[in-house]
Design a protein around this motif. Sequence first.
Motif, short mmCIF file in Angstrom:
data_model
loop_
_atom_site.label_atom_id
_atom_site.label_comp_id
_atom_site.label_asym_id
_atom_site.label_seq_id
_atom_site.Cartn_x
_atom_site.Cartn_y
_atom_site.Cartn_z
N TRP A 39 -13.92 12.60 -1.82
CA TRP A 39 -13.26 11.79 -2.86
C TRP A 39 -11.98 11.23 -2.25
CZ3 TRP A 39 -15.75 16.32 -3.41
CH2 TRP A 39 -16.71 16.45 -4.42
N ALA A 40 -11.66 9.96 -2.52
CA ALA A 40 -10.48 9.34 -1.91
C ALA A 40 -9.85 8.34 -2.86
CB ALA A 40 -10.85 8.65 -0.59
N ALA A 41 -8.52 8.27 -2.82
CA ALA A 41 -7.78 7.30 -3.64
C ALA A 41 -6.61 6.77 -2.85
CB ALA A 41 -7.30 7.94 -4.93
N THR A 42 -6.32 5.48 -3.01
CA THR A 42 -5.12 4.86 -2.42
C THR A 42 -4.48 3.97 -3.48
OG1 THR A 42 -5.86 4.93 -0.12
CG2 THR A 42 -4.28 3.23 -0.69
N ILE A 46 0.87 -1.18 0.00
CA ILE A 46 0.00 0.00 0.00
C ILE A 46 0.90 1.23 0.00
CG2 ILE A 46 -1.78 1.28 1.25
CD1 ILE A 46 -2.65 -1.40 2.49
N LEU A 47 0.68 2.11 -0.98
CA LEU A 47 1.53 3.28 -1.13
C LEU A 47 0.77 4.54 -0.68
CD1 LEU A 47 3.21 2.33 -4.53
CD2 LEU A 47 4.02 1.86 -2.22
N GLY A 48 0.76 5.58 -1.51
CA GLY A 48 0.19 6.86 -1.12
C GLY A 48 -1.32 6.94 -1.23
N SER A 49 -1.87 7.90 -0.49
CA SER A 49 -3.31 8.16 -0.51
C SER A 49 -3.56 9.65 -0.67
CB SER A 49 -3.97 7.68 0.79
OG SER A 49 -3.83 6.29 0.98
N SER A 50 -4.76 9.97 -1.12
CA SER A 50 -5.18 11.37 -1.21
C SER A 50 -6.67 11.44 -0.95
CB SER A 50 -4.85 11.95 -2.59
OG SER A 50 -5.31 13.29 -2.69
N ILE A 51 -7.09 12.48 -0.20
CA ILE A 51 -8.50 12.62 0.17
C ILE A 51 -8.90 14.09 0.06
CG2 ILE A 51 -10.23 12.25 1.98
CD1 ILE A 51 -8.16 10.27 3.26
N ILE A 52 -10.06 14.34 -0.56
CA ILE A 52 -10.62 15.69 -0.66
C ILE A 52 -12.03 15.66 -0.09
CG2 ILE A 52 -11.45 17.50 -2.22
CD1 ILE A 52 -9.33 16.62 -4.23
N PHE A 97 -12.05 13.50 -8.68
CA PHE A 97 -11.59 12.12 -8.86
C PHE A 97 -10.17 12.12 -9.43
CE2 PHE A 97 -16.07 10.36 -9.01
CZ PHE A 97 -15.88 9.41 -8.02
N VAL A 98 -9.97 12.88 -10.48
CA VAL A 98 -8.66 12.93 -11.13
C VAL A 98 -7.60 13.47 -10.16
CG1 VAL A 98 -7.32 14.00 -12.99
CG2 VAL A 98 -9.63 13.14 -13.44
N LYS A 99 -7.98 14.50 -9.41
CA LYS A 99 -7.02 15.12 -8.50
C LYS A 99 -6.55 14.16 -7.42
CE LYS A 99 -6.24 19.27 -5.70
NZ LYS A 99 -6.83 20.56 -5.22
N VAL A 100 -7.48 13.41 -6.80
CA VAL A 100 -7.05 12.48 -5.74
C VAL A 100 -6.22 11.35 -6.32
CG1 VAL A 100 -8.85 13.04 -4.07
CG2 VAL A 100 -9.27 11.22 -5.75
N VAL A 101 -6.57 10.86 -7.52
CA VAL A 101 -5.77 9.81 -8.14
C VAL A 101 -4.38 10.33 -8.46
CG1 VAL A 101 -5.52 8.35 -10.18
CG2 VAL A 101 -7.75 8.56 -9.09
N LYS A 102 -4.30 11.49 -9.09
CA LYS A 102 -3.00 12.07 -9.47
C LYS A 102 -2.13 12.32 -8.24
CE LYS A 102 -1.09 15.80 -12.37
NZ LYS A 102 -0.17 16.46 -11.42
N THR A 103 -2.72 12.89 -7.20
CA THR A 103 -1.96 13.20 -5.99
C THR A 103 -1.47 11.92 -5.31
OG1 THR A 103 -3.24 15.23 -5.66
CG2 THR A 103 -2.04 14.38 -3.76
N ALA A 104 -2.35 10.93 -5.20
CA ALA A 104 -1.98 9.67 -4.56
C ALA A 104 -0.85 8.97 -5.32
CB ALA A 104 -3.19 8.75 -4.44
N VAL A 105 -0.95 8.99 -6.66
CA VAL A 105 0.07 8.36 -7.49
C VAL A 105 1.41 9.09 -7.35
CG1 VAL A 105 0.76 7.96 -9.89
CG2 VAL A 105 -1.53 7.31 -9.13
N GLU A 106 1.35 10.41 -7.36
CA GLU A 106 2.59 11.19 -7.24
C GLU A 106 3.21 11.04 -5.85
OE1 GLU A 106 1.42 15.10 -8.43
OE2 GLU A 106 1.60 14.66 -10.58
N LYS A 107 2.39 10.96 -4.82
CA LYS A 107 2.92 10.72 -3.47
C LYS A 107 3.56 9.34 -3.38
CE LYS A 107 0.26 11.88 0.06
NZ LYS A 107 -0.97 12.09 0.87
N SER A 108 3.19 8.44 -4.27
CA SER A 108 3.74 7.10 -4.31
C SER A 108 5.01 7.01 -5.15
CB SER A 108 2.71 6.11 -4.85
OG SER A 108 1.51 6.16 -4.11
#
Length: 333
Positions: free
Chosen positions: A324-327, A177-183, A235-246
């Motif tokens: 909105w949340a992505a991991t 499990i890598l990065g997450s992002s939540i708005i 949706f795009v923002k949380v995915v992009k942020t989570a991926v970049e944090k990873s």
Amino acid sequence: MDVGIAATGVFFPPHVETAKDLVEKTGIPEEIIIEKFGLIQKHVSDSSMHASDLAAQAAKSIVEKTGAPAIDVLIYFGSPYKEYPVWSCATKIQYELGLENAFVFEIMNVSSCFPIALKVAKDMLVSDRSIGNILLVGGCKESDVIDYKNTRSRFMFNFADGGAAALVQRGTAKSRILGSSIITDGSFYDDVKVPAGGSVMPASIQTVQERLHFLDVKDPQGMKKRLDPLSVPNFVKVVKTAVEKSGYSLSDIDYLFPLHTKRSMFFELLEQLGLKEEQAVYLDRYGHMSALDPCVGLHLAERQGLVKKGDLLVTVSAGTGYTWAATVIEWGG
């Protein structure tokens, strides 16, 4: 420290409602239910099964394989609609699964909760060496709270029932499990709710007669006007942020596990992320099961051999309120 998903489990009640069945309930043409709602069929439980039962059934295979004494924590992340309004179903699930060594609690953020639960479990395992295994469990029986005669709640006609579970473990070779992002945009707090049964409008004969114990949308057109410009971009923002944090970029994504939405939103999200249809699981034969969808999608993809070693996977969801949340998960095989 490597923390990942070591196993997943799902359970679906045997009864199935097809798009044709929904025509009779809603009066909506079958082709619209299939093509626009993106729903071919969905599972619906009878009165003998509740959210906790569905969750426990999904977790049984994991507990049998891992061993009940090895589970240190059980976290319920599923639907807030349970057997009773002020009650923790996590304790019942712990008892029925025989997890005597596990302490339990619940987190609830309606449909956005699985990516959040992954983050919570990972953070607990990283911060507390006394914890080795966390079992995430969720159940959904939200088909019960849909009034098919209420056109204001039309976008929720895809709600279905089921159970899902995931074992999060330190040091597993299965995944990381890598990065997450939540708005969260709390301006939507009053748009979608069950009006009666809480402290604002306690249950009464009148609330039952007026069918106020079903999910309702206060102002569908007003919510749509405010939400449409935000939904896919967030949706795009949380995915992009989570991926970049990873440590990755959008182009590195191999597979997406989103919540079930209308078909047009699903394709718009894929387009914005630069993904093909075959790089995502669309639950048109299962419907929307509150927070369970990304976990169900991951389970189905693994069982079908769609994910392979080294793949970068993204779980993404959103819940009314609005969050909105992505991991991100790196698959180990």
